[in-house]
Design a protein around this motif. Structure first.
Motif, short mmCIF file in Angstrom:
data_model
loop_
_atom_site.label_atom_id
_atom_site.label_comp_id
_atom_site.label_asym_id
_atom_site.label_seq_id
_atom_site.Cartn_x
_atom_site.Cartn_y
_atom_site.Cartn_z
N ARG A 59 0.84 -1.19 0.00
CA ARG A 59 0.00 0.00 0.00
C ARG A 59 0.88 1.24 0.00
O ARG A 59 1.31 1.69 1.05
CB ARG A 59 -0.87 0.01 1.25
CG ARG A 59 -1.86 -1.13 1.32
CD ARG A 59 -2.88 -0.85 2.41
NE ARG A 59 -3.85 -1.93 2.47
CZ ARG A 59 -3.75 -2.96 3.28
NH1 ARG A 59 -2.74 -3.05 4.10
NH2 ARG A 59 -4.68 -3.88 3.27
N THR A 63 1.20 2.88 -5.65
CA THR A 63 0.21 1.89 -6.09
C THR A 63 -1.19 2.51 -6.04
O THR A 63 -2.00 2.28 -6.95
CB THR A 63 0.26 0.60 -5.23
OG1 THR A 63 0.31 0.96 -3.86
CG2 THR A 63 1.47 -0.24 -5.56
N ALA A 64 -1.45 3.28 -4.99
CA ALA A 64 -2.78 3.91 -4.90
C ALA A 64 -3.03 4.82 -6.09
O ALA A 64 -4.12 4.84 -6.67
CB ALA A 64 -2.92 4.68 -3.59
N LEU A 67 -3.43 2.67 -9.39
CA LEU A 67 -4.72 1.99 -9.42
C LEU A 67 -5.85 3.01 -9.56
O LEU A 67 -6.81 2.80 -10.31
CB LEU A 67 -4.91 1.15 -8.15
CG LEU A 67 -4.04 -0.10 -8.09
CD1 LEU A 67 -4.07 -0.71 -6.70
CD2 LEU A 67 -4.52 -1.12 -9.13
N GLY A 68 -5.70 4.12 -8.84
CA GLY A 68 -6.72 5.17 -8.93
C GLY A 68 -6.83 5.70 -10.35
O GLY A 68 -7.93 5.92 -10.87
N VAL A 71 -8.68 3.12 -12.44
CA VAL A 71 -10.12 3.15 -12.13
C VAL A 71 -10.75 4.40 -12.74
O VAL A 71 -11.82 4.35 -13.34
CB VAL A 71 -10.37 3.14 -10.60
CG1 VAL A 71 -11.84 3.36 -10.29
CG2 VAL A 71 -9.90 1.82 -9.99
N LEU A 122 -10.00 -3.66 -10.65
CA LEU A 122 -9.23 -2.43 -10.41
C LEU A 122 -9.74 -1.70 -9.19
O LEU A 122 -8.97 -1.26 -8.33
CB LEU A 122 -9.32 -1.50 -11.64
CG LEU A 122 -8.77 -2.04 -12.96
CD1 LEU A 122 -8.99 -1.02 -14.07
CD2 LEU A 122 -7.29 -2.39 -12.84
N LYS A 126 -7.85 -1.04 -5.66
CA LYS A 126 -7.70 0.35 -5.18
C LYS A 126 -8.27 0.48 -3.76
O LYS A 126 -7.64 1.07 -2.88
CB LYS A 126 -8.43 1.30 -6.14
CG LYS A 126 -8.68 2.68 -5.62
CD LYS A 126 -7.46 3.58 -5.68
CE LYS A 126 -7.79 4.95 -5.08
NZ LYS A 126 -6.64 5.83 -5.01
N THR A 129 -6.06 -1.07 -1.29
CA THR A 129 -4.86 -0.26 -1.06
C THR A 129 -5.12 0.87 -0.08
O THR A 129 -4.25 1.25 0.68
CB THR A 129 -4.36 0.32 -2.40
OG1 THR A 129 -4.24 -0.75 -3.33
CG2 THR A 129 -3.01 0.98 -2.25
#
Ligand SMILES: Nc1nc2c(c(=O)[nH]1)N[C@H]1C(S)=C(S)[C@@H](COP(=O)(O)O)O[C@H]1N2
Ligand SMILES: [Mo]
Length: 464
Positions: A59, A63-64, A67-68, A71, A122, A126, A129
């Motif tokens: 986390r 990565t956030a 992934l964000g 998304v 996804l 997210k 995370t």
């Protein structure tokens, strides 16, 4: 409470320009928003609320943010394609949807459903995370912080709602939705996209910094980001203030030691790169195994598509059967007449329709649920029928079914579509008379139009 030391904070980050110039003054209305709220008793800080409760190095801001971003892109694609589908079905005066290219709606709606399905892994990744932020301490620091957290609730709620209702609709599982899917899904889309825009706007600093480093370089980026964001967020105190928990963004700081050096991950543990790759592969597999309902080459690996485009009477799926539409008798009634309600009204028997010039076209049925299938249709050009009833060139018509009631028992045929030579009142499908479930004795088939507007069991064409 001391989450991290000041040492990894770069001088630039500890004095970000936003803080120096643009923060709310101590007396303005911003002061109220940013005034510190009293902290709950430390005794409540148990279980998941503990400082060390969340330690996975997977986390990170990086990565956030990645992934964000994925998304966000998926939701943007869903929003635009969904909006197109909505506008076609309920066109405001300014909206003109062309009849060509014939497969355009097939592409936009196929994308809508495929992207929506691919967004599920996804979004889950997210949320995984960032969900430790649910337990951040103190739960609310300032009024502004509380409002920010509430807005996240709206964002997450709307996003989950869109994916769940979309899947339920594709699965045609309406009994679990105590509301009208189409309208609700449409309005929630605006809430979701609005919340995404607000969220991205409020996180720009984190996102920019999070994306500016390689995936596995987690040394100081998180701390730098935290410091910057905390400072911007929390104008009440200096950036490196030790009392600042910075929990807004620092779920990934666990890999940063007191001196800002990264903690080595144990050998064999999933790396961030590995985690992101797994998520991307999962999402890709979901996309490919959904796409087969609209891309014939992929139909063999369809798992999540609800329809095999080749299965059904005459090689074509059926959504609404003649039985459920209540037309079993009327459709085969020998006294059937097609009524043309225009300046010059007409009644045409099936024999009369068969006696008119017949045309053959190859066009897809494209259901809003994402499946589509191309077929060969034969019948009369709607343009010829409009000439028979002497409809003016710029006139529009409603095509009405034998089916009584039901949302899709009639559809409007706009000027872009009603004179197109490919727009037929079809009598035949793939070389045979229409199967009753496909709309016998006559059904509408027009290019580049949602399936819900390809009215079956047509009894009347009516000038508007
Ligand atoms: N009268 C009537 N026509 C209708 C419907 C309906 O419910 N009633 N369903 C529509 C929908 S949702 C689709 S996807 C297509 C499917 O056509 P098919 O069953 O021939 O594949 O028919 C359309 N025509
Ligand atoms: Mo449909």
């Amino acid at each position: 409470m001391v989450r991290k030391p000041a040492s990894p904070v770069t001088p630039a980050a500890s004095q970000p320009p936003e803080v120096a110039s643009g923060t709310p003054s101590a007396t303005g209305p911003g002061a109220l928003l940013h005034r510190r709220l009293p902290e709950p008793p430390a005794g409540f800080r148990q279980g998941p609320l503990r400082e060390e409760a969340w330690r996975s190095p997977l986390r990170s801001e990086r990565t956030a943010a990645l992934l964000g971003m994925s998304v966000g892109i998926a939701f943007a694609v869903c929003f635009v394609t969904g909006l197109i589908s909505h506008l076609i079905q309920q066109p405001p005066g300014w909206f003109l949807w062309p009849s060509r290219p014939v497969n355009l709606y097939r592409v936009t709606q196929g994308l809508h459903v495929i992207t929506g399905f691919a967004a599920i892994p996804l979004l889950l990744a997210k949320l995984w995370t960032v969900y430790p932020k649910l337990f951040e301490w103190p739960p609310v620091r300032t009024v502004a912080h509380a409002v920010g957290r509430l807005s996240l609730l709206v964002l997450v709620g709307a996003a989950i709602f869109q994916l769940v209702t979309g899947v339920l609709n594709v699965a045609r599982w309406y009994t679990v939705m105590p509301f009208f899917f189409t309208t609700t899904h449409y309005w929630t889309a605006w809430i979701a996209i609005g919340a995404i825009v607000v969220h991205v706007g409020s996180k720009l600093a984190v996102i920019r910094l999070g994306l500016s480093r390689p995936v596995d370089d987690d040394a100081t980026v998180d701390a730098t980001v935290d410091a910057t964001v905390d400072a911007a967020d929390d104008a009440a105190g200096p950036a490196a203030e030790s009392a600042d928990t910075g929990t807004d963004t620092d779920t990934g700081t666990d890999t940063t030691t007191e001196t800002g050096r990264p903690v080595r991950e144990p050998a064999g543990a999933l790396s961030r790169r590995g985690f992101l790759t797994a998520v991307a592969v999962t999402s890709g597999v979901v996309a490919l195994t959904t796409a087969g309902q609209t891309i014939p080459a992929l139909s063999a690996i369809t798992v999540f598509g609800q329809r095999d485009p080749n299965l059904g009477p005459q090689g074509l799926p059926v959504n609404k059967s003649a039985v459920s539409a209540g037309v079993l008798e009327t459709a085969v009634d020998p006294t059937y007449r097609l009524r043309l309600d225009g300046p010059r009204p007409q009644l045409l028997s099936l024999a009369a329709l068969r006696g008119m010039p017949q045309y053959t076209v190859t066009l897809p049925i494209t259901c809003v649920e994402g499946w589509s299938a191309t077929a060969e249709w034969a019948g009369i050009r709607v343009a010829d029928l409009l000439d028979l009833m002497e409809l003016p060139e710029d006139g529009e018509v409603t095509v009405v079914s034998l089916q009584e009631g039901g949302l899709y028992s009639s559809s409007v045929l706009s000027t872009q579509h009603n004179r197109d030579p490919l727009t037929l009142l079809a009598l035949r499908l793939n070389g045979e008379n229409l199967h009753i479930d496909h709309g016998y004795p006559a059904r509408l088939i027009a290019p580049n139009r949602p399936g819900v507007m390809q009215t079956k069991w047509v009894s009347r064409i009516e000038a508007i």
